[in-house]
Design a protein around this motif. Sequence first.
Motif, PDB file in Angstrom:
ATOM      1  N   THR A   1       0.834  -1.192   0.000  1.00 49.29           N
ATOM      2  CA  THR A   1       0.000   0.000   0.000  1.00 49.29           C
ATOM      3  C   THR A   1       0.868   1.241   0.000  1.00 49.29           C
ATOM      4  O   THR A   1       2.076   1.190   0.218  1.00 49.29           O
ATOM      5  CB  THR A   1      -0.931   0.067   1.228  1.00 49.29           C
ATOM      6  OG1 THR A   1      -0.130   0.172   2.403  1.00 49.29           O
ATOM      7  CG2 THR A   1      -1.823  -1.145   1.318  1.00 49.29           C
ATOM      8  N   SER A   2       0.215   2.378  -0.216  1.00 54.34           N
ATOM      9  CA  SER A   2       0.892   3.664  -0.135  1.00 54.34           C
ATOM     10  C   SER A   2       0.644   4.363   1.195  1.00 54.34           C
ATOM     11  O   SER A   2       1.352   5.301   1.541  1.00 54.34           O
ATOM     12  CB  SER A   2       0.424   4.580  -1.275  1.00 54.34           C
ATOM     13  OG  SER A   2       0.777   4.034  -2.517  1.00 54.34           O
ATOM     14  N   GLU A   3      -0.347   3.905   1.931  1.00 56.86           N
ATOM     15  CA  GLU A   3      -0.664   4.463   3.238  1.00 56.86           C
ATOM     16  C   GLU A   3      -1.099   3.312   4.139  1.00 56.86           C
ATOM     17  O   GLU A   3      -1.650   2.314   3.675  1.00 56.86           O
ATOM     18  CB  GLU A   3      -1.806   5.499   3.146  1.00 56.86           C
ATOM     19  CG  GLU A   3      -1.505   6.726   2.312  1.00 56.86           C
ATOM     20  CD  GLU A   3      -0.556   7.690   2.986  1.00 56.86           C
ATOM     21  OE1 GLU A   3      -0.323   7.533   4.197  1.00 56.86           O
ATOM     22  OE2 GLU A   3      -0.036   8.586   2.294  1.00 56.86           O
ATOM     23  N   TRP A   4      -0.869   3.468   5.434  1.00 55.24           N
ATOM     24  CA  TRP A   4      -1.294   2.453   6.384  1.00 55.24           C
ATOM     25  C   TRP A   4      -2.813   2.294   6.370  1.00 55.24           C
ATOM     26  O   TRP A   4      -3.551   3.259   6.248  1.00 55.24           O
ATOM     27  CB  TRP A   4      -0.825   2.830   7.795  1.00 55.24           C
ATOM     28  CG  TRP A   4      -1.068   1.743   8.796  1.00 55.24           C
ATOM     29  CD1 TRP A   4      -2.107   1.632   9.660  1.00 55.24           C
ATOM     30  CD2 TRP A   4      -0.251   0.588   9.003  1.00 55.24           C
ATOM     31  NE1 TRP A   4      -1.994   0.496  10.406  1.00 55.24           N
ATOM     32  CE2 TRP A   4      -0.855  -0.169  10.024  1.00 55.24           C
ATOM     33  CE3 TRP A   4       0.942   0.126   8.421  1.00 55.24           C
ATOM     34  CZ2 TRP A   4      -0.311  -1.376  10.485  1.00 55.24           C
ATOM     35  CZ3 TRP A   4       1.484  -1.066   8.874  1.00 55.24           C
ATOM     36  CH2 TRP A   4       0.862  -1.800   9.893  1.00 55.24           C
ATOM     37  N   ASP A   5      -3.252   1.038   6.473  1.00 59.34           N
ATOM     38  CA  ASP A   5      -4.671   0.691   6.570  1.00 59.34           C
ATOM     39  C   ASP A   5      -5.457   1.068   5.321  1.00 59.34           C
ATOM     40  O   ASP A   5      -6.642   1.408   5.394  1.00 59.34           O
ATOM     41  CB  ASP A   5      -5.305   1.356   7.804  1.00 59.34           C
ATOM     42  CG  ASP A   5      -6.512   0.573   8.298  1.00 59.34           C
ATOM     43  OD1 ASP A   5      -6.631  -0.620   7.966  1.00 59.34           O
ATOM     44  OD2 ASP A   5      -7.347   1.176   9.003  1.00 59.34           O
ATOM     45  N   GLN A   6      -4.793   1.003   4.159  1.00 63.05           N
ATOM     46  CA  GLN A   6      -5.450   1.274   2.879  1.00 63.05           C
ATOM     47  C   GLN A   6      -5.559  -0.012   2.070  1.00 63.05           C
ATOM     48  O   GLN A   6      -4.866  -0.995   2.340  1.00 63.05           O
ATOM     49  CB  GLN A   6      -4.650   2.319   2.101  1.00 63.05           C
ATOM     50  CG  GLN A   6      -4.636   3.694   2.747  1.00 63.05           C
ATOM     51  CD  GLN A   6      -6.021   4.294   2.856  1.00 63.05           C
ATOM     52  OE1 GLN A   6      -6.756   4.371   1.882  1.00 63.05           O
ATOM     53  NE2 GLN A   6      -6.384   4.699   4.067  1.00 63.05           N
ATOM     54  N   PRO A   7      -6.419  -0.051   1.046  1.00 66.34           N
ATOM     55  CA  PRO A   7      -6.553  -1.252   0.224  1.00 66.34           C
ATOM     56  C   PRO A   7      -5.253  -1.597  -0.505  1.00 66.34           C
ATOM     57  O   PRO A   7      -4.434  -0.728  -0.799  1.00 66.34           O
ATOM     58  CB  PRO A   7      -7.659  -0.873  -0.777  1.00 66.34           C
ATOM     59  CG  PRO A   7      -8.407   0.239  -0.127  1.00 66.34           C
ATOM     60  CD  PRO A   7      -7.394   0.994   0.680  1.00 66.34           C
ATOM     61  N   ALA A   8      -5.103  -2.876  -0.816  1.00 65.68           N
ATOM     62  CA  ALA A   8      -3.902  -3.363  -1.489  1.00 65.68           C
ATOM     63  C   ALA A   8      -3.750  -2.738  -2.866  1.00 65.68           C
ATOM     64  O   ALA A   8      -4.719  -2.504  -3.582  1.00 65.68           O
ATOM     65  CB  ALA A   8      -3.972  -4.885  -1.613  1.00 65.68           C
ATOM     66  N   GLN A   9      -2.495  -2.476  -3.233  1.00 70.71           N
ATOM     67  CA  GLN A   9      -2.162  -1.983  -4.562  1.00 70.71           C
ATOM     68  C   GLN A   9      -1.139  -2.912  -5.216  1.00 70.71           C
ATOM     69  O   GLN A   9      -0.338  -3.546  -4.519  1.00 70.71           O
ATOM     70  CB  GLN A   9      -1.554  -0.569  -4.485  1.00 70.71           C
ATOM     71  CG  GLN A   9      -2.492   0.508  -3.990  1.00 70.71           C
ATOM     72  CD  GLN A   9      -1.741   1.818  -3.839  1.00 70.71           C
ATOM     73  OE1 GLN A   9      -1.069   2.057  -2.834  1.00 70.71           O
ATOM     74  NE2 GLN A   9      -1.827   2.672  -4.854  1.00 70.71           N
ATOM     75  N   HIS A  10      -1.167  -2.968  -6.525  1.00 70.44           N
ATOM     76  CA  HIS A  10      -0.173  -3.696  -7.313  1.00 70.44           C
ATOM     77  C   HIS A  10       0.885  -2.674  -7.698  1.00 70.44           C
ATOM     78  O   HIS A  10       0.645  -1.799  -8.524  1.00 70.44           O
ATOM     79  CB  HIS A  10      -0.857  -4.301  -8.541  1.00 70.44           C
ATOM     80  CG  HIS A  10       0.007  -5.202  -9.366  1.00 70.44           C
ATOM     81  ND1 HIS A  10       0.994  -4.723 -10.201  1.00 70.44           N
ATOM     82  CD2 HIS A  10       0.034  -6.548  -9.497  1.00 70.44           C
ATOM     83  CE1 HIS A  10       1.575  -5.738 -10.819  1.00 70.44           C
ATOM     84  NE2 HIS A  10       1.013  -6.857 -10.397  1.00 70.44           N
ATOM     85  N   LYS A  11       2.090  -2.756  -7.066  1.00 75.56           N
ATOM     86  CA  LYS A  11       3.082  -1.696  -7.215  1.00 75.56           C
ATOM     87  C   LYS A  11       4.346  -2.228  -7.881  1.00 75.56           C
ATOM     88  O   LYS A  11       4.727  -3.388  -7.705  1.00 75.56           O
ATOM     89  CB  LYS A  11       3.438  -1.103  -5.842  1.00 75.56           C
ATOM     90  CG  LYS A  11       2.222  -0.613  -5.056  1.00 75.56           C
ATOM     91  CD  LYS A  11       2.614   0.162  -3.819  1.00 75.56           C
ATOM     92  CE  LYS A  11       3.060   1.559  -4.199  1.00 75.56           C
ATOM     93  NZ  LYS A  11       3.306   2.401  -2.999  1.00 75.56           N
ATOM     94  N   ARG A  12       5.011  -1.354  -8.625  1.00 72.06           N
ATOM     95  CA  ARG A  12       6.275  -1.701  -9.270  1.00 72.06           C
ATOM     96  C   ARG A  12       7.424  -1.613  -8.266  1.00 72.06           C
ATOM     97  O   ARG A  12       7.516  -0.649  -7.502  1.00 72.06           O
ATOM     98  CB  ARG A  12       6.543  -0.747 -10.439  1.00 72.06           C
ATOM     99  CG  ARG A  12       7.848  -1.020 -11.191  1.00 72.06           C
ATOM    100  CD  ARG A  12       7.980  -0.111 -12.417  1.00 72.06           C
ATOM    101  NE  ARG A  12       8.054   1.289 -12.062  1.00 72.06           N
ATOM    102  CZ  ARG A  12       9.175   1.937 -11.740  1.00 72.06           C
ATOM    103  NH1 ARG A  12      10.323   1.275 -11.700  1.00 72.06           N
ATOM    104  NH2 ARG A  12       9.160   3.219 -11.451  1.00 72.06           N
ATOM    105  N   VAL A  13       8.292  -2.620  -8.274  1.00 73.43           N
ATOM    106  CA  VAL A  13       9.483  -2.609  -7.426  1.00 73.43           C
ATOM    107  C   VAL A  13      10.656  -2.090  -8.244  1.00 73.43           C
ATOM    108  O   VAL A  13      10.976  -2.623  -9.312  1.00 73.43           O
ATOM    109  CB  VAL A  13       9.798  -4.028  -6.899  1.00 73.43           C
ATOM    110  CG1 VAL A  13      11.111  -4.025  -6.122  1.00 73.43           C
ATOM    111  CG2 VAL A  13       8.663  -4.532  -6.024  1.00 73.43           C
ATOM    112  N   ARG A  14      11.271  -1.050  -7.768  1.00 72.22           N
ATOM    113  CA  ARG A  14      12.410  -0.467  -8.473  1.00 72.22           C
ATOM    114  C   ARG A  14      13.620  -1.411  -8.423  1.00 72.22           C
ATOM    115  O   ARG A  14      13.774  -2.188  -7.466  1.00 72.22           O
ATOM    116  CB  ARG A  14      12.789   0.867  -7.841  1.00 72.22           C
ATOM    117  CG  ARG A  14      11.775   1.965  -8.108  1.00 72.22           C
ATOM    118  CD  ARG A  14      12.260   3.281  -7.539  1.00 72.22           C
ATOM    119  NE  ARG A  14      11.405   4.380  -7.955  1.00 72.22           N
ATOM    120  CZ  ARG A  14      11.613   5.642  -7.608  1.00 72.22           C
ATOM    121  NH1 ARG A  14      12.639   5.963  -6.845  1.00 72.22           N
ATOM    122  NH2 ARG A  14      10.797   6.590  -8.019  1.00 72.22           N
TER     123      ARG A  14
END
Length: 440
Positions: free
Chosen positions: A326-339
Amino acid sequence: MASLNENLKPVTGNPGDYDDLLRGVGDAEFVLLGEASHGTHEFYRERALLTQLLIEQKGFTAVAVEADWPDAYRVNRYVQNACADMNPNAALGDFSRFPQWMWRNTDVVNFISWLHEYNKRFPEGKRVGFYGVDLYSLYTSIDAVVRYLEKIDPQGAAAAKHRYACFDHFNRDSQSYGMHAGLGYGEDCEKEVLAQLMEMRRSAADYLRRDGFVAQEELFFAEQNAVVVSNAEKYYRSMFWRHTSSWNIRDRHMAETVDRLAAHLQNVGQAPKIAVWAHNSHLGDARATDQARRGELNLGQLIREQHSDRTVAIGFSTYAGSVTATSEWDQPAQHKRVRPGLPGSYEELFHKTAEATGHPDYFVKTDAVELHKPRLQRAIGVIYRPDTERWSHYYEVDLARQFDWMIHFDKTHAVEPLEKGTTWHPGPQEDVPEAYPTGI
């Protein structure tokens, strides 16, 4: 001393890939299986595969995971064919708080489905268990203690309710309790939870008046919930004034839980051989990292100190790919790119080795000469902050002392949540700066 290139063993998806690693495990009773993130498919998949091999070939009898005790115990009852849940999805139903995807994902479903079927071959008391070692479940553990006592000792249940009523003013919000107690805004509940734990232990012999494996399991479950309440109270009370203290309380609790589990298995006639699943930052020996300079210890260090000749620690690594976070605590899951891994990091070293050898996925014993030099190592928790990655996600480690083996997947993929929601979808993700804890 051999080089990294000479030491590595490719991981190709064949059944015999890990034969050398399993020989290295030998007669170990504790195998620590890490992860470099809380949301990478390959880490979950391979950790499950290694655990299956440990169960089938090495006689392992339990899986202890970085999860709350009561939530995981419902899964334990399912894999032991001892509950009414009809499928793995239902058995994972108590994992309802953030971050759900950490356990409610397709890789965990596949593993507990396998374990459920595997256990059908064995009688009660000889099946492999699945247990949580974490301490966030303050209120659900209170509920579990009271439910147990209501069945076996109604007077004891009334006394427990009276003691635990100390927490009633906080609307079942553990952090609210911690803030008020830790900052001195009100009385804490330390005496009450310790009194309840001592009472549970004094009454244990009487509660075991019913013979059999089920009675021992139920008492173990209830007493451990009382331990969770006691340590969770201490943890939440400390977290608002001293991070190092709360980290150490949590990891000591996890280590003590593993030890109690080992003792319980021995008491019921099972070999105490346990596969432990947690983040690299919990399982890699903290004495080999800059955690030690901050005064932090961890689960892996404590198990090694207690069982040095019976413990094998295995870490995981990736260079780039995607992750569920996630981008913030207690937020829905996101599919994020790993650098890609930073210059000078172990991730970059493993990537260059993958390119040089033509083996993108491999494992290596950490006695290779290049692994004795302190380097950066990445740790992605439930939150991933690519824009502040050096500060948020890297720490310095001496890998040769941190783990016994390392498994590297050069490009990895996000674990698939059971509940994807509207924010989880494969594809390019924007890198968003963040300012909350990493959630490891």
